[in-house]
Each structure stands twice: as C-alpha cells, then as structure tokens.
Write a protein that holds these residues in place. Structure first.
Motif, PDB file in Angstrom:
ATOM      1  N   UNK A 151      14.904  22.710 -19.129  1.00 43.69           N
ATOM      2  CA  UNK A 151      13.520  22.931 -19.556  1.00 43.69           C
ATOM      3  C   UNK A 151      12.585  22.396 -18.473  1.00 43.69           C
ATOM      4  N   UNK A 152      11.517  23.128 -18.226  1.00 46.39           N
ATOM      5  CA  UNK A 152      10.582  22.715 -17.181  1.00 46.39           C
ATOM      6  C   UNK A 152       9.918  21.392 -17.548  1.00 46.39           C
ATOM      7  N   UNK A 153      10.071  20.430 -16.650  1.00 40.41           N
ATOM      8  CA  UNK A 153       9.461  19.113 -16.810  1.00 40.41           C
ATOM      9  C   UNK A 153       8.609  18.846 -15.577  1.00 40.41           C
ATOM     10  N   UNK A 154       7.389  18.377 -15.795  1.00 45.97           N
ATOM     11  CA  UNK A 154       6.438  18.168 -14.700  1.00 45.97           C
ATOM     12  C   UNK A 154       5.978  16.716 -14.679  1.00 45.97           C
ATOM     13  N   UNK A 173       6.018  14.958 -18.003  1.00 44.67           N
ATOM     14  CA  UNK A 173       5.467  15.857 -19.003  1.00 44.67           C
ATOM     15  C   UNK A 173       6.470  16.984 -19.236  1.00 44.67           C
ATOM     16  N   UNK A 174       7.162  16.932 -20.372  1.00 44.29           N
ATOM     17  CA  UNK A 174       8.047  18.018 -20.784  1.00 44.29           C
ATOM     18  C   UNK A 174       7.180  19.102 -21.391  1.00 44.29           C
ATOM     19  N   UNK A 175       7.061  20.222 -20.713  1.00 42.10           N
ATOM     20  CA  UNK A 175       6.224  21.310 -21.197  1.00 42.10           C
ATOM     21  C   UNK A 175       6.710  21.766 -22.569  1.00 42.10           C
ATOM     22  N   UNK A 176       5.812  21.758 -23.564  1.00 39.86           N
ATOM     23  CA  UNK A 176       6.155  22.194 -24.909  1.00 39.86           C
ATOM     24  C   UNK A 176       6.580  21.088 -25.846  1.00 39.86           C
TER      25      UNK A 176
END
Length: 427
Positions: free
Chosen positions: A268-271, A280-283
């Motif tokens: 999962x995309x994490x920023x 920041x884990x998107x969603x």
C-alpha cells in the motif's frame, strides 16, 4: 528460502460465501465478490475458492461467481470442488483460476489426476488432502502430476502431513495465530498458508510479526535500493501517482526511506507528510487506499512514478484526482481510444437507465435483443464489403458503426469494457 505467501479462502454454496467474515461481518448477504475484494485490500497474496456445489447447475452458477471474482481482484485464484470430469477442471481454469485442485478423498478425482495433469500442465493442477492415512502410498504419484497440496485437518496432523508429503504445501486453517503460522512457514515445503480472516484482521501487522519471527514473507521487491535515489534537502523523493487502469494522474506526494520500505512491505502506498512530519498511509482514515501495481524511477533517479489501484477518491475534496481544475483548458480535441470507448459506453448506459425520446439507442433497447443482434450482423457485413474497397475511410466508418452496436449489445447483456479487458488479459 523462498518468500512465503498468505492466502485466504472462500466456500461457495448457491453463489454465496457460506463461510465469510467473522465478528463485525460487513457482508451479511455472503457476497463472495465483495468479500474477495475485502481480502485483497486486507493484503492477501491469493484466494482459494472451494465450490460446494450439489449439482451441475449450481456448479455453473458458482463458476460465474468465480469469473466475477477474477475480474474484481488482481490476486491469484486457486479453485476446486465439484470436479467430476476433465471438463470441470477446464472450466475452473477458464474461469480465471491459475490452479485447479482435485479432492484426493474422491476416488474419481484420484483416477483422473494424471489425465488432467497431462492435458493442462502439472503447474496448473493441485490436490486437496484431508485423509492423511492414505498419503504415504500415493505420495510419489501426487508429486509427479500435481504442483501443490492443500492440507486440511487439526494442527498436529497437518504438521505430520507437511513432513510426509513430497509436494509443496499450503496448510488451510480456521484462524491466523502468528506463532503457529510462523513455525509452519519456516518449513521448506510450505509455500504459504490459508486461513479465514475476520473483518478486524490487519494482514500488514501479521506480515510484520512473521518477519520478526524470521519468516521470509512475500513483499514487493525493488530493483533499486533507497541509496540509489537522489533525495532533496529534506531527504525526500517526490512521487507522481497514476491510476494503473485509466492512466489518470491522481496526486503528488513525497516519500522518505521509511515510507519507501513500508510501501514495499505492505503493498500500500505510504508517504511522508511534510505538514505533519510523520509517515502517512494513504487511506488509513478514509479507507481510500492505494495498492501498488508498479513503481518506476525517472532517468535522473530523483522522482518516482507509482501506478496504483485507487480505492475511492485520491483527493481529500472527494474528487478522483487532485488535478481536477484546469489552469489552461485542453487545446486539442484528441482523446485516446480507451477514453472514447468509455465515453460512448457511458452514453449508451445512460440511455438505458434514462430513456430519451427520439434516441436511436433507446429504439434498439425497446425493440430488444433480436433487433440488436440483427443490426450487429448487418454491420459485420458492411465491414466485409468496405474491406474490399481500397479506401480505408469506409472501413473506419463501418467499424465505428459496428463498435457502437456492439456496445448496445454489451449494455443489454451487462458486459463492460473492463470485463472484456480482463478476459483478454487472462488469455
């Protein structure tokens, strides 16, 4: 040691998932497609589907459910149950399963194992075993004609079976206790485990725990180390995010090294949030997760392009993309083939839902399937005639007519362009 996988499973009966989510079950009607999507978003590496059909008619209906599951998720499917003849194995594979398994407790399945293995290839055939007493005498036979064994039973007997079976195995459990799973996954012959999941299970946390236990659990592998990337003064790299299906640019965010590692670990995309100065884990709060499909690096090694499966909207405003306002409006009438087909299909579907007086599309819908098929046949003939003409413009015109009438047929029968794309990709 090979990376190990976490599977989940569904039992299908009368087109419903009879064993689905426990606890706060969000899918009370047993919608197998929704449950499969939930499992994928929870981080499952694959889905095992058991068809509990009592009749051929129910089996056909369940195969339709499996096809819909295959179109809705991108994780591999393993399917079995109601395998009475070679045709059933073929249909399971054609429904979208990468592997079909035969129940070795049924003598008829054991008898046709060699035949289906030679017909479809050993790599596409598995076996399910719950009678471990007969395992030893058939062990070598199974190894020759199957690629994997699904093992059912209590914990003690499954451990014994793993040690005795010569195949790679996937033990199937009713729970997911990390220590128990970790011990099994450390065994060379165990390629993964499958367990029923609950609505509050965090597979990402389970992966972390298994890695802490020394298990080489499957995660995304990068061809580049973080040290290969050129970061800005804050140690960050910008990430352009794009929808992997529509190619629409969704947003721009930043990663630090930890965000990069978490993205690879969880899928999962994490920023890194520059305003909050934290990962920041998107969603995580909205449920609008982004699942990694591909990550590319630019020529200067200082920008990433992430192609993702976007759940919900990417933008906090509720818009699909953060880039929803034009500074300079589009200066060209050009649109891609994909965009045009989707737009025309959207008009056709709208006419079906909201009829418009005088609409030719509504005329076709009102006349019904026979009229639609008649027009489609006429358009095929027109294409053949046009193809004899050396002027390609006539062919373009006739093919366009054909595609329009085909979309009317698709709308009439509930088939989408996405369904067609999925079917073609499976082939």
């Amino acid at each position: 040691m090979k990376n190990k996988k976490l599977f989940t499973h569904i039992f299908l009966k009368n087109e419903k998932a009879v064993i689905s989510l426990e606890n706060n079950q969000p899918f009370a009607d047993g919608d197998a497609v929704q449950i499969a999507c939930f499992y994928e978003k929870s981080g499952a590496d694959g889905l095992i589907i058991f068809d509990l059909s009592d009749s051929d008619a129910e089996h056909e209906a369940n195969l339709d459910v499996i096809r819909r599951i295959g179109r809705a998720v991108d994780i591999p499917l393993i399917g079995g149950g109601h395998m009475n003849r070679m045709e059933d194995v073929k249909k399971m594979l054609y429904a979208g399963c990468s592997c079909a398994f035969l129940n070795m407790s049924k003598q008829s399945n054991a008898d046709m194992l060699e035949e289906v293995s030679r017909r479809f290839g050993k790599e596409k055939i598995g076996v399910s075993i719950n009678d471990f007493a007969t395992l030893t005498k058939s062990n070598e036979h199974l190894k020759e004609f199957a690629s994997v064994a699904l093992l059912f039973g209590d914990n003690r007997h499954i451990y014994e079976a793993v040690n005795n079976v010569s195949l790679y195995t996937i033990p199937v459990f009713s729970d997911m206790q990390p220590d128990r799973i970790g011990a099994l996954l450390k065994l060379e012959k165990v390629v993964g485990v499958s367990a029923r999941v609950s609505s509050d299970l965090d597979l990402s946390s389970l992966r972390k725990r298994l890695m802490e236990l020394g298990v080489h659990i499957q995660s995304l592998e990068s061809n580049f180390a973080w040290s290969d990337l050129k970061t800005n003064a804050d140690g960050l790299v910008p990430v352009i995010v794009q929808d992997y299906r529509t190619k629409q640019v969704l947003m721009l965010a930043y990663m630090n090294e930890e965000a990069f590692r978490q993205t690879l670990l969880t899928g999962r995309m994490t920023y890194f949030s520059r305003s909050r100065q934290q990962l920041w884990l998107k969603g995580e709060t909205s449920g609008h997760y982004q699942f990694v499909k591909q990550i590319s690096l630019d020529c200067d090694n200082d920008t990433l392009l992430a192609r993702v499966l976007q759940v919900g909207a990417a933008c906090h405003t509720g818009n699909t993309s953060c880039f929803y306002r034009d500074v300079v409006p589009q200066q060209s009438a050009y649109r891609s083939m994909e965009t045009v087909l989707e737009d025309v299909m959207g008009v056709v579907l709208d006419r079906k839902k909201n009829p418009k007086e005088g609409s030719y599309t509504n005329y076709l819908f009102d006349k019904g399937i026979d009229k639609i098929l008649k027009k489609l046949g006429e358009e095929v003939t027109e294409i053949i005639i046009a193809a004899k003409n050396p002027n390609p413009e006539e062919i373009k015109y006739e093919i366009s007519d054909f595609l329009y009438h085909m979309m009317v047929l698709m709308a009439e029968r509930g088939v989408s362009w996405e369904d067609i794309a999925e079917e073609l990709s499976h082939r």
